[in-house]
Enzyme design. Structure first.
Site, PDB file in Angstrom:
ATOM      1  CG  HIS B  59      34.024  74.359  15.256  1.00  0.00           C
ATOM      2  ND1 HIS B  59      32.954  73.555  15.571  1.00  0.00           N
ATOM      3  CD2 HIS B  59      34.488  73.932  14.051  1.00  0.00           C
ATOM      4  CE1 HIS B  59      32.753  72.696  14.594  1.00  0.00           C
ATOM      5  NE2 HIS B  59      33.664  72.896  13.663  1.00  0.00           N
ATOM      6  CG  HIS B 110      26.447  71.989  10.471  1.00  0.00           C
ATOM      7  ND1 HIS B 110      26.197  72.261   9.153  1.00  0.00           N
ATOM      8  CD2 HIS B 110      27.739  72.342  10.672  1.00  0.00           C
ATOM      9  CE1 HIS B 110      27.290  72.760   8.587  1.00  0.00           C
ATOM     10  NE2 HIS B 110      28.230  72.810   9.482  1.00  0.00           N
TER      11      HIS B 110
END
Ligand code: ADP
Ligand code: MG
Lengths: 223, 762, 79, 79
Positions: B59, B110
């Site tokens: 990430h 998200h």
């Protein structure tokens, strides 16, 4: 003419209320929640938003802000006050207007263009409209259902203090389709829909809301 | 618990070189751990290990995608770069839109948090992207949200969708940011793996651009906003249960949820506080705290600056008892920012924070050295070269292989599928399509979003693009659209990504705005799957090549891997966001027809028999196979120029681009949104079904006042853009009449179009 | 130090859409036999021993609840 | 028929912005001595006698609370 617009932490539509005041030809004056001084304004707008986050209950914390003490005093002295959306909730919490606003009956936040009917053209904020005129104005709130005891509702109706009513399908479960009410002397008005977002067809559905700001200027000039 | 022997200091690490460390549990590979030891010349401390492990995660480090993402830079020409004030690598890209205004925009995913806790996951997604925009020194102005869910009637979707929508609304509405657009798409591969991509746009005066740099030795590092708690440190809580702390309560934290709860009010106040700080010139550098929290903020600030940084970690205001240095560094508590401030400005900085009731704490300072040193109660727990944490993470060349199934997929076209041909079959198909979950009105969703707040929204749902006014004096504004058709990307990720770009570009252009920059949010399956990596690399190449052809740069983006349930990856979903600029928002072109009496409807562009991957194939036959529509970017560019000219000269009264559902859908929406009927005559020489439902790209339906028709069509002809007179607006009929097919009363269409989502989710 | 619990509930005559939504959803989820649901708020306060019952009542009445639409109840709990 | 109360609270380690807002406001309203506030939900259910404790626990766990971020407690009360 100077019209104060209060900013609480979490106020959102304060810039819009100030813009509407400007469009109507008056001077908006920023009022800070922590400041008791009303800076010699002639009227006050309590704008929309989520004051202090509105986590406990809409308006529950804001009504204790120092500036509200001054607004309550001024209102009792006849100063025009307009509470829009969160501002309406705050005025109810503060006891300046009766009743309360509860969660929308469908539980969701609702943002839509809403037709309103003008029921009373004798308040400081609605004199520019024709009686029964229909306005198209944004409504955007999650807790917009107006509730009050039946006796209070009857009193509001009897005294003509229902200023605006929803037309068509009731958007939030408000009792008797009430969208806005006034104080007995018509100087204080609270409403859930947002006239300050209907001042220009470029950014709102119509400019139907401008009449409210012209109205208060009329009432101030007349006074 | 802060007594000396419980702390894994640098000194302690040096004296216990062989202590086993749980690096695998933290997601680090053997060679990655070895490299850390190599960089430091010793084993990392617990805190250092926490920092490296989060910063070197997929990430934060983009380790699987970096090698491919470079292609964006390589294909950006100087001309494309001319208006770019900040690009890939900064918190968000920034472009010059003229009149001294700079605009910044970025998308972020998200996805996983929104599956676990839909409301909070989506809410904190909005919160995070808004802070990215603030970190550029801009005032956030609007948000968009691009969403993917499982089939509309799946039980999982019933759980996830309402929570996600309420979370996006709940957070965004409370921040006072209008929501001006996005997407809602349903498809079987997103069951168990919804996509929640949020995009934020902000503006600033060009000279106020604040980049995340910690420059100037002696400058103070100030952490402000919410207190730091145990949020989102799921992985790192492994450390607390390991040997060093010897603290019982810490051991019990092993199964901490990695869910964060958002506090939009704190964020709203933080926005106002930041803007006042920027306005008074009290900030040298600023960084938001998002994924990887303080680890990220301190290492990125330090490595982007010209010196090192020293931090006293015990000064960080905490929300939980007994947090370890590793936990504090990895906490993902929301609503926090980190600023670099001149010593002489610290008092003023603190005063502004006090005015807004924002907690602010000086936690360290910029130093001359080249190291990031972090102390904890007098002992050094971190001493690292910050670049090695922030920018020198591992880079992988993952295996890439075109799946062997791809040829079969492409061979399985829609040619053999039953197609409606007579009038009554076409009529039934049209009504069915209009009510399909992917084509039905999004009102149930968008009604939960405030689109009016701040009074600058010029176009919002329903519209092809969102548009906001930036400058009230001049009327200058920006338009933003996001798009992606995952089915096309599955059939051909290169072309699919270009189609997403083309659609987003066209959506901006039909409003009369000029597209100037691109962002993306690339949602894919697992990077360890060579087939997924092939999809990824094809999509990146397609997007980059497409941007070069259109002459607009990619200014930033986001990659989200591991979107899969078991072994099944989601459809490749590279969401593309295009930003456009319009000199005067009063010239915007809306969707709804009927604003002026006697408008003519013209269809611009070419219609071909392109139904593979279409919404029709999906709804009617549950079929996915064949080749996606052809993409012609030169044509898209021409179309865009025509739309801008039409807007400038007032020749167009309404326009709607054709995409999912084809001409039929565009006609229905134009009528319903404009609350006006129309009479349409299809081309007698071409199959009606193809005309109505093909999804050929590069097409727009425009409504032109009759007086402008000759001028407009002459312009199209002169510039080589095919057009066809398709019908006329008919305010009297209250119906969409398609000659030789059927006359559809608008109320019937409205019931079909608006009924679907409420029936599913109310 | 003491722990105090304050429960705030919508008055019986006030419509409670949240409670209704819960009651409506339960049978759909396969839970039968719940005939009515009302939803309110539950607060847990840690208070100094100096805070007396009268003060707690005032906090509940003037702030935590809106007596126009809500009832409230305060109780101290053992820790 | 029985009355059942379900209290749902944010887990201790989870941020509770609502409780924080209340705690922050109290001193400003002139109430001292409240050191911490957490805010949750309070449900009152009327249930048939056929509904057993295990079912109630399931209702609380799978529907009224979100166990990822909330704790819950069920109790039967005398009417
Ligand atoms: N998740 C969402 N959030 C905000 N707006 C949305 C969302 N989904 C759809 N919309 C809006 O609803 C309208 C219709 O969406 P869509 O049909 O997908 O547009 P298009 O096909 O032009 O991209 C657009 O204005 C779009 O921005
Ligand atoms: Mg479109």
């Amino acid at each position: 003419m100077k019209i104060g617009v209060i900013t609480f932490p979490g106020s959102l539509d304060d810039v819009d209320a100030a813009r509407a005041v400007r469009y109507a030809g008056a001077e908006p004056v920023a009022l800070w929640h922590a400041d008791q001084d009303l800076h010699e304004v002639h009227a006050v707008i309590v704008p929309g938003g989520f004051s202090y986050g509105d986590y406990l209950r809409c308006g529950a914390i804001a009504r204790f802000a120092p500036v509200m003490t001054s607004v309550l005093d001024a209102a009792r002295g006849g100063m025009p006050v307009l509470g829009i959306c969160n501002g309406f909730q705050i005025l109810c919490e503060a006891g300046l207007l009766p009743g309360a606003l509860v969660r929308n009956s469908r539980l969701h936040f609702v943002c839509r263009d809403q037709w309103l009917r003008v029921e009373n053209t004798h308040t400081a904020w609605s004199s520019r409209y024709e009686r029964s005129a229909e306005l198209l104005v944004p409504l955007k709130s999650g807790e917009g259902g107006y509730v009050a005891d039946r006796s209070i509702l009857d009193e509001l109706e009897g005294e003509g203090r229902v200023v605006f009513r929803y037309v068509g399908k009731n958007p939030n479960g408000s009792l008797r389709d009430i969208a806005g009410i006034s104080s007995p002397n018509g100087r204080v008005v609270g409403m859930m829909p947002h006239p300050e977002h209907a001042i220009d067809a470029l950014t709102g559905p119509t400019d139907d809301g401008l009449g409210m700001f012209y109205s208060v200027l009329d009432s101030l000039v007349a006074a | 618990m802060t007594s000396v022997h419980t702390i894994d200091s640098v000194q302690h690490a040096e004296s216990t070189p062989d202590l086993p460390q749980p690096y695998l549990e933290l997601g680090l590979a053997d060679d990655e751990y070895a490299r850390i030891r190599d960089i430091l010349g010793r084993r990392p401390t617990e805190a250092e290990l926490a920092m490296y492990s989060v910063m070197w995660s997929e990430h934060c480090s983009y380790k699987s995608s970096k090698a491919h993402l470079r292609y964006f830079g390589e294909t950006t020409t100087d001309e494309m770069r001319a208006k770019m004030l900040a690009g890939i690598g900064e918190n968000a890209g920034v472009v010059d839109i003229g009149d001294g205004w700079a605009v910044t925009f970025k998308a972020e995913s998200h996805n996983h948090p929104s599956y676990v806790e839909p409301y909070q996951g989506a809410a904190t997604g909005v919160g995070g992207i808004v802070r990215d925009i603030m970190a550029m020194g801009a005032r956030p102005l609007a948000v968009l949200d691009s969403l993917r869910f499982g089939p509309a009637d799946a039980p999982d979707t019933r759980r996830v969708l309402p929570g996600v929508v309420a979370g996006i609304g709940g957070y965004g509405n409370c921040l006072g940011l209008p929501n001006i657009g996005g997407e809602v798409v349903f498809g079987p591969t997103y069951v168990g793996n919804p996509l929640v991509n949020a995009l934020c746009v902000g503006a600033m005066r060009a000279e106020d651009l604040h980049l995340a740099h910690a420059t100037g030795a002696g400058n103070k590092v100030i952490l402000f906003g919410a207190r730091t708690g145990l949020d989102g440190i799921g992985g790192v809580s492994v450390l607390a249960s390991e040997t060093f702390s010897g603290d019982e309560s810490a051991g019990g934290r092993k199964k901490l949820p990695s869910v964060q709860v958002g506090d939009p009010f704190t964020e709203k106040v933080l926005i106002e506080c930041c803007l006042e700080l920027f306005g008074r010139g009290l900030v040298v550098g600023i960084q938001d705290l998002g994924g990887a929290g303080l680890s990220c903020a301190t290492s990125e600030l330090a490595s982007a600056g010209d010196g090192g940084m020293h931090v006293e970690l015990d000064r960080v205001p905490l929300r939980a008892n007994g947090m370890t240095p590793a936990e504090i560094l990895s906490s993902e508590s929301q609503e926090r920012m980190c600023a670099v401030v001149k010593p002489s400005d610290v008092d003023d900085f603190m005063a502004v924070c006090a005015k807004w009731d924002v907690t602010a704490t000086e936690i360290g300072e910029v130093t001359d050295g080249e190291r990031l040193v972090i102390n904890w109660h007098g002992e050094t727990v971190v001493d690292v070269p910050p670049r090695t944490v922030a920018h020198q993470g591992p880079v992988y060349q993952r295996p890439v292989a075109r799946p062997s199934t791809q040829d079969d997929l492409r061979a399985d076209t829609t040619q053999a599928l039953w197609r409606p041909s007579d009038a009554s079959d076409l009529e039934g198909t049209l009504v069915r399509m209009v009510a399909a979950p992917n084509l039905a009105s999004r009102r149930w969703v968008t009604e939960q979003y405030d689109r009016y707040v701040r009074g600058n929204t010029v176009l919002a749902q329903p519209a092809d693009t969102g548009m906001i006014r930036i400058d009230e004096e001049t009327g200058r504004g920006v338009a933003l659209a996001t798009d992606c058709n995952g089915r096309y990307c599955e059939l051909d990720p290169y072309v699919g990504a270009q189609l997403a770009l083309a659609e987003s570009y066209r959506n901006v252009a039909v409003s009369g705005a000029k597209p100037i920059a691109v962002t993306n949010c690339l949602n894919f399956g697992s990077p360890t799957d060579p087939g997924v990596m092939w999809q990824f690399s094809e999509a990146v190449r397609g997007l980059a090549d497409g941007c070069r052809e259109l002459g607009i740069p990619v200014t930033g983006g986001n990659v989200s891997f591991y979107n899969q349930t078991g072994d099944t990856a989601i459809l490749p979903t590279p969401v593309v966001g295009v930003l456009g600029v319009i000199d005067d928002v009063r010239r915007r072109i809306p969707i709804g027809i009927g604003a002026e009496a006697g408008e003519t409807l013209l269809l611009l562009g070419d219609t071909r028999d392109e139904l593979d991957g279409s919404e029709w194939a999906h709804v009617v036959h549950d079929h996915l196979g064949g080749r996606p529509p052809r993409v012609d970017l030169a044509r898209e560019k021409l179309l865009c120029e025509i739309m801008i000219a039409g807007s400038r000269d007032g020749m167009i009264s309404a326009a709607h681009d054709l995409s999912d559902g084809g001409l039929a859908q565009a006609l229905v929406e134009s009528c319903l949104i404009g609350q006006t009927g129309a009479r349409v005559i299809l081309d007698p020489d071409m199959d009606f079904f193809v005309q109505l439902f093909s999804e050929s790209a590069g097409r727009v339906l425009v409504a032109v006042p009759r007086t402008e028709e000759p001028r407009f069509t002459e312009m199209c002809t002169a510039r080589g853009l095919p057009w066809r007179k398709t019908g006329v607006v008919d305010p009297e009929s209250g119906a969409l009449d398609i000659q030789d097919v059927a006359s559809f009363p608008l109320d019937v269409l409205r019931t079909a179009w608006e009924g679907t989502l409420p029936a599913l989710f109310d | 130090m003491a722990r105090v619990v304050v429960d705030v509930m919508p008055k019986p005559e006030i419509l409670d859409p949240q409670g209704q939504a819960v009651a409506g959803a339960l049978p759909r989820l396969g839970f039968q036999g719940v005939t009515e649901v009302r939803q309110g708020k539950h607060f847990e306060l840690e208070v100094d021993d100096s805070v007396d019952d009268a003060t707690l009542a005032k906090i509940a009445e003037s702030f935590l609840a809106n007596p126009v639409i809500e009832d409230w109840a305060v109780r101290r709990v053992e820790l």
